[in-house]
Design an enzyme around this catalytic site. Structure first.
Site, PDB file in Angstrom:
ATOM      1  CD  GLU A  95     -45.935 -18.952   0.831  1.00  2.74           C
ATOM      2  OE1 GLU A  95     -45.702 -18.105   1.714  1.00  2.74           O
ATOM      3  OE2 GLU A  95     -45.687 -18.756  -0.371  1.00  2.74           O
ATOM      4  CB  SER A 119     -45.654 -15.448  -0.296  1.00  3.36           C
ATOM      5  OG  SER A 119     -44.497 -15.749  -1.032  1.00  3.36           O
ATOM      6  CG  ASP A 155     -46.196 -17.692   4.885  1.00  4.38           C
ATOM      7  OD1 ASP A 155     -45.424 -17.004   4.201  1.00  4.38           O
ATOM      8  OD2 ASP A 155     -47.252 -18.168   4.440  1.00  4.38           O
TER       9      ASP A 155
END
Length: 567
Positions: free
Chosen positions: A283, A482, A287
């Protein structure tokens, strides 16, 4: 992300037996997945946080809407720390009431926020049960490393009613599995996708790179020039962003950018960001790589938040953003949980924290969730649930959904979207949402399940499937909202760069501006957000012309959005 099922919390205002306690919040039972292991020992020391009532939170909401709405005389005149404090700080009556209560009961308080709106007390469980009409219990969950202490009911002494907004921990049940992506890292050799053919993710072989996003949304590759325009990525649950992975990603997918690209790490709550090989989290790497890959040359920050209590992490994030002397101009977050897991009082207090941060001129973007209308219960079994996700449902931030493919671009089945059960509908989206509701037939299976008068989300959307990333030196694909949120954040940062270069204030709180400029978006009119696991036949929302609870206003067209921002 793993979610837990939750019955709606009830916020009640009735006196309990004896008249000295006012029932504050209650749930009938613990959520699915939590196991009651019996009462917590009376001698166990418990540290409780008390969110004191702000002296003028309604005034902050009103001010934020005013300064973020195009056409107002004070448009984009963002507030200073001191101006925020005038709204957020508790009144002297509230401070004195809490101090008197603590003194009368032999409790020592600690103020834990610069504005004085959060205080903490450590006390034995027996005393907490007595003072707050609670029954603290130990609960276990398969996703928790150790038991947590919670109560199914919490009350306030009558003298604190109206002065305390929330007590934590009390009735909120969340797990540390708050990441929001349905597709885990899929290793394998992938070609460097470039628009258009290789970027069509409706084709199983298609994949997304920064070049794809630049081509699809007309995003410039020219490096930004303004250094006072930081873009912040938040990281929770020991998700760490690795510099080596970022540089390897850029070397492959943005070779026009410097190979030395890095980011500033900012820790709070004893957060860390180790850089040993294989420390990078899927994650966090996703990002940071797509903010860097889209927002060419924009200064990057990584806020690493320690601890595994997600509500506490969010509260401390909002406090940091509202009070730091040098705030970022854009923040992106790819975490969340079912709105009901937080409960109305805690969710409201966190959301108000984002309002304070937004009023400082920060554009706060959130992934809208990856369970379609089912929130965290997209398991292929419990479908047709219409469960909102938080913080995506907070009206003082911008929620980002996901699309797939192009010609046509379609709202993907897992894109989180729907209607809050806590927050009323803000004025900036009233007309757009009302138009969508006219498209819902009288026999729609969700009627009576979702709240048609509340905050609706997401606000916009962007590609969200088969994003190529580098984790631990390996290239593979991931998908989810996400992926959409950091990419959208990159677009906002590039617009801010041009605003600052022109001597104008940054975009700040986005939503009133976005809803006032729907023509700056590519309208997404196809899609059904039944979920990643639940079948397409499940009850869910359908995309429609204009705003809808799958794609929001649609996907951004950079030149049109920039022109509207500069106008």
């Amino acid at each position: 992300m793993v979610f837990t099922q939750l019955l709606n919390l009830l916020t009640l205002s009735v006196l309990v037996t004896g008249g000295s306690l006012v029932l504050h919040e209650h749930r009938a039972q613990s959520p699915s997945g939590f196991t009651n292991k019996g009462r917590t020992a009376d001698s166990h020391m418990l540290t409780l946080r008390f969110g004191l009532a702000s002296n003028n939170i309604a005034g902050l909401h009103e001010k934020l809407l005013s300064i973020s709405t195009p056409g107002n005389s004070n448009f984009r005149q963002w507030l200073s720390q001191d101006e925020i404090k005038t709204f957020i700080a508790p009144s002297s009556d509230t401070v004195n009431a809490f101090a008197s209560f603590a003194s009368a009961n032999g409790l020592k308080t600690s103020t834990i926020s610069p504005y004085g709106d959060w205080v903490s007390i450590s006390l034995p469980v027996s005393k907490a049960n007595e003072l707050f009409g609670a029954k603290y219990i130990n609960f276990t969950h398969s996703d928790l490393p150790s038991p947590i202490t919670r109560t199914l009911s919490i009350s306030l002494p009558a003298e604190l009613a109206g002065h305390v907004d929330v007590i934590h921990p009390s009735t909120a049940f969340t797990t540390p599995k708050a990441r929001l992506y349905p597709s885990a890292f899929a290793d394998g050799s992938k070609r460097d996708a470039t628009a258009p053919a290789d970027c069509d993710t409706s084709n199983p072989q298609g994949s997304i790179t920064p070049a794809c996003l630049q081509a699809l949304y007309n995003i410039p590759t020219t490096p930004a020039t303004q250094q006072n325009n930081a873009l912040m990525v938040t990281g929770y649950e020991d998700e760490w962003a690795e510099v080596a992975d970022l540089q390897a990603f850029l070397k492959q997918f943005r070779p026009d950018l410097p190979s030395t690209e890095t980011f500033l790490t900012i820790p709070i709550d004893n957060g860390t960001n180790p850089q040993a090989p294989n420390d990078g989290g899927t994650e966090a790497d996703l990002d940071i790589e797509y903010t860097a890959g889209v927002a060419s040359g924009v200064p990057l920050q990584f806020l690493t938040v320690g601890g595994f209590d997600f509500p506490t992490s969010l509260l401390d994030t909002t406090t940091f953003l509202a009070t730091t002397s040098e705030p970022p101009t854009v923040v992106t977050t790819s975490y969340g949980d079912n709105e009901a897991d937080f409960g109305p009082s805690l969710a409201t207090k966190i959301c108000d924290g984002y309002a304070a941060a937004s009023a400082r001129g920060i554009s706060i973007l959130y992934a809208s969730g990856d369970g379609g209308v089912n929130g965290g219960h997209d398991d292929g079994v419990d479908c047709n649930l219409f469960i909102p996700v938080f913080p995506a449902s907070c009206p003082w931030l911008t929620s980002v959904g996901s699309t797939i493919g192009f010609n046509p671009e379609v709202a993907i089945n897992f894109t989180g979207g729907g209607f809050s059960n806590v927050f009323p509908r803000p004025s900036y989206q009233s007309a757009a949402v009302a138009d969508f509701l006219q498209t819902i037939p009288p026999d729609f299976p969700g009627n009576g399940i979702f709240n048609q008068t509340s905050r609706a989300y997401p606000d916009l959307s962007l590609q969200g499937w088969n994003f190529l990333i580098n984790v631990g030196g390996r290239v593979g694909t991931v998908g989810g909202t996400s992926a959409s949120s950091p990419s959208a954040a990159g677009i906002i940062s590039l617009i801010n760069d041009q605003l600052l270069a022109a001597g104008k204030p940054v975009l700040g709180f986005l939503n009133p501006f976005l809803y006032a400029n729907p023509s700056a978006f590519n309208d997404i009119i196809i899609g059904h957000n039944s979920g990643f696991e639940c079948p397409a036949s499940s009850a869910a929302f359908d995309a429609a012309p204009g705003w809808d609870p799958l794609s929001g206003l649609g996907t951004p067209n950079f030149p049109d959005l920039l022109a509207a921002a500069l106008a």
